[in-house]
Scaffold this motif. Structure first.
Motif, short mmCIF file in Angstrom:
data_model
loop_
_atom_site.label_atom_id
_atom_site.label_comp_id
_atom_site.label_asym_id
_atom_site.label_seq_id
_atom_site.Cartn_x
_atom_site.Cartn_y
_atom_site.Cartn_z
N GLY A 5 0.95 -1.23 -0.16
CA GLY A 5 -0.17 -0.04 -0.09
C GLY A 5 0.98 1.35 -0.17
O GLY A 5 2.14 1.21 0.33
N GLY A 6 0.43 2.19 -0.39
CA GLY A 6 1.17 3.49 -0.42
C GLY A 6 1.59 4.10 1.20
O GLY A 6 1.19 3.53 2.15
N ILE A 7 2.42 5.03 1.14
CA ILE A 7 2.61 5.48 2.40
C ILE A 7 1.64 5.98 3.12
O ILE A 7 0.53 6.72 2.71
CB ILE A 7 3.86 6.92 2.26
N GLY A 8 1.43 5.77 4.54
CA GLY A 8 0.50 6.30 5.22
C GLY A 8 -0.98 5.56 5.17
O GLY A 8 -2.16 5.92 5.84
N CYS A 9 -0.87 4.31 4.69
CA CYS A 9 -2.02 3.55 4.23
C CYS A 9 -2.45 2.51 5.50
O CYS A 9 -3.57 2.04 5.42
CB CYS A 9 -2.19 2.87 2.83
N GLY A 10 -1.57 2.19 6.38
CA GLY A 10 -1.81 1.38 7.43
C GLY A 10 -1.20 -0.04 7.40
O GLY A 10 -1.93 -0.94 7.76
N GLU A 130 -6.40 9.17 -1.55
CA GLU A 130 -5.23 9.84 -1.54
C GLU A 130 -5.10 11.09 -0.72
O GLU A 130 -4.29 11.22 0.10
CB GLU A 130 -4.73 10.37 -3.11
N PRO A 131 -6.21 11.89 -0.38
CA PRO A 131 -6.20 13.18 0.35
C PRO A 131 -6.01 12.43 1.86
O PRO A 131 -5.18 12.98 2.69
CB PRO A 131 -7.57 13.49 0.31
N VAL A 132 -6.70 11.39 2.45
CA VAL A 132 -6.54 10.87 3.80
C VAL A 132 -5.19 10.40 3.79
O VAL A 132 -4.56 10.45 4.82
CB VAL A 132 -7.73 9.70 3.88
N GLN A 133 -4.77 9.42 2.89
CA GLN A 133 -3.47 9.05 2.89
C GLN A 133 -2.21 10.41 3.22
O GLN A 133 -1.47 10.04 4.14
CB GLN A 133 -2.91 8.52 1.58
N GLU A 145 3.89 18.36 3.25
CA GLU A 145 2.99 17.88 2.25
C GLU A 145 3.77 17.70 0.82
O GLU A 145 3.72 16.47 0.24
CB GLU A 145 1.79 18.80 1.83
N GLN A 146 4.91 18.52 0.60
CA GLN A 146 5.99 18.36 -0.35
C GLN A 146 6.75 17.19 -0.30
O GLN A 146 6.74 16.33 -1.22
CB GLN A 146 6.67 19.41 -0.52
N GLN A 147 6.97 16.70 0.82
CA GLN A 147 7.95 15.44 1.18
C GLN A 147 7.20 14.34 1.01
O GLN A 147 7.52 13.20 0.39
CB GLN A 147 8.35 15.57 2.60
N ILE A 148 5.80 14.29 1.46
CA ILE A 148 4.86 13.11 1.18
C ILE A 148 4.48 13.17 -0.08
O ILE A 148 4.57 11.83 -0.75
CB ILE A 148 3.62 13.23 2.21
N ARG A 149 4.03 14.12 -0.86
CA ARG A 149 4.03 13.83 -2.28
C ARG A 149 5.04 13.66 -2.87
O ARG A 149 4.71 12.73 -4.08
CB ARG A 149 3.39 15.32 -2.93
N ILE A 169 -8.18 -4.08 1.16
CA ILE A 169 -8.48 -3.78 2.42
C ILE A 169 -8.59 -2.28 2.40
O ILE A 169 -7.76 -1.70 1.99
CB ILE A 169 -7.54 -4.31 3.64
N SER A 170 -9.97 -1.79 2.68
CA SER A 170 -10.02 -0.35 2.82
C SER A 170 -9.80 0.17 4.24
O SER A 170 -10.53 -0.17 4.95
CB SER A 170 -11.51 0.03 2.22
N ASN A 171 -8.83 1.13 4.33
CA ASN A 171 -8.50 1.76 5.76
C ASN A 171 -9.17 3.01 5.76
O ASN A 171 -8.43 3.93 6.44
CB ASN A 171 -6.99 1.53 6.00
N ASP A 172 -10.16 3.41 5.58
CA ASP A 172 -10.85 4.76 5.60
C ASP A 172 -11.94 4.72 6.82
O ASP A 172 -12.77 5.43 6.70
CB ASP A 172 -11.53 5.09 4.25
#
Length: 195
Positions: A5-10, A130-133, A145-149, A169-172
């Protein structure tokens, strides 16, 4: 099973929910740090190539300095990848083979990008809008935000990742909702492991 999963997805949160069910996992991020510990062949090769400027006072790698160096020198990045990727892959496979749960997880943010999915039966993607991520990753890492993007841009897009998923798995939502999704997949994976 491969978990990505992408960064910060859990990813770690989900992996730990599988652990509660007796499932073991190997984390590619941890292995990538282990193969460059002082005294390892990779650490020695890196310090020979780049000198003491990429080392901390205690001899460990100064990861930020090394990252700056390789991103400004494409040939250095290529050299480092050729050194590290086989070592990481070898360690991942050895650690996975040593696990004794009915099935195991390979947790890797770059599972698909680094073609590690060839070593797993199924790909489980932890998904998040993506906004939640972005918000979660900024808060967790205390990053801009720039670093995470920039990190998100270096990973597959959400669409590309989902297209390669066997399971999602949806982690929202809540931890309880996450736990019930893990339980459903756990039962499915146990069935697969029996066959």
């Amino acid at each position: 099973m491969g978990l990505t999963g992408g960064i910060g997805c859990g990813k770690t949160t989900v992996a730990e929910l599988f652990v509660k069910r007796g499932v073991h996992y190997v984390d590619a991020d941890i292995v990538s740090r282990e193969v460059v510990m002082p005294g390892t062949a990779c650490h020695n090769a890196i310090s020979q190539r780049f000198g003491s400027s990429v080392l901390q006072a205690d001899g460990s790698l100064n990861r930020a300095k090394l990252r700056d160096t390789i991103f400004s020198q494409p040939e250095a990045k290529s050299w480092l990848e050729q050194l590290l990727h086989p070592a990481i892959r070898q360690s991942l496979l050895a650690q996975l083979n040593a696990l004794s749960s009915p099935y195991a997880l390979l947790v890797a943010p770059l599972l698909l990008e680094n073609k590690l999915n060839q070593y797993v039966q199924r790909v489980l993607v932890i998904d998040l809008p993506e906004p939640v991520q972005l918000t979660r990753a900024m808060a967790r890492d205390n990053a801009s935000e720039q670093q995470i993007r920039a990190i998100m841009a270096a990973q597959l897009s959400r669409t590309e990742r989902l297209a390669q998923a066997d399971d999602i798995i949806s982690n929202d939502s809540t931890i309880a909702a996450l736990d019930s999704q893990v339980e459903r997949l756990h039962q499915q994976y146990l069935q697969l492991a029996r066959h």
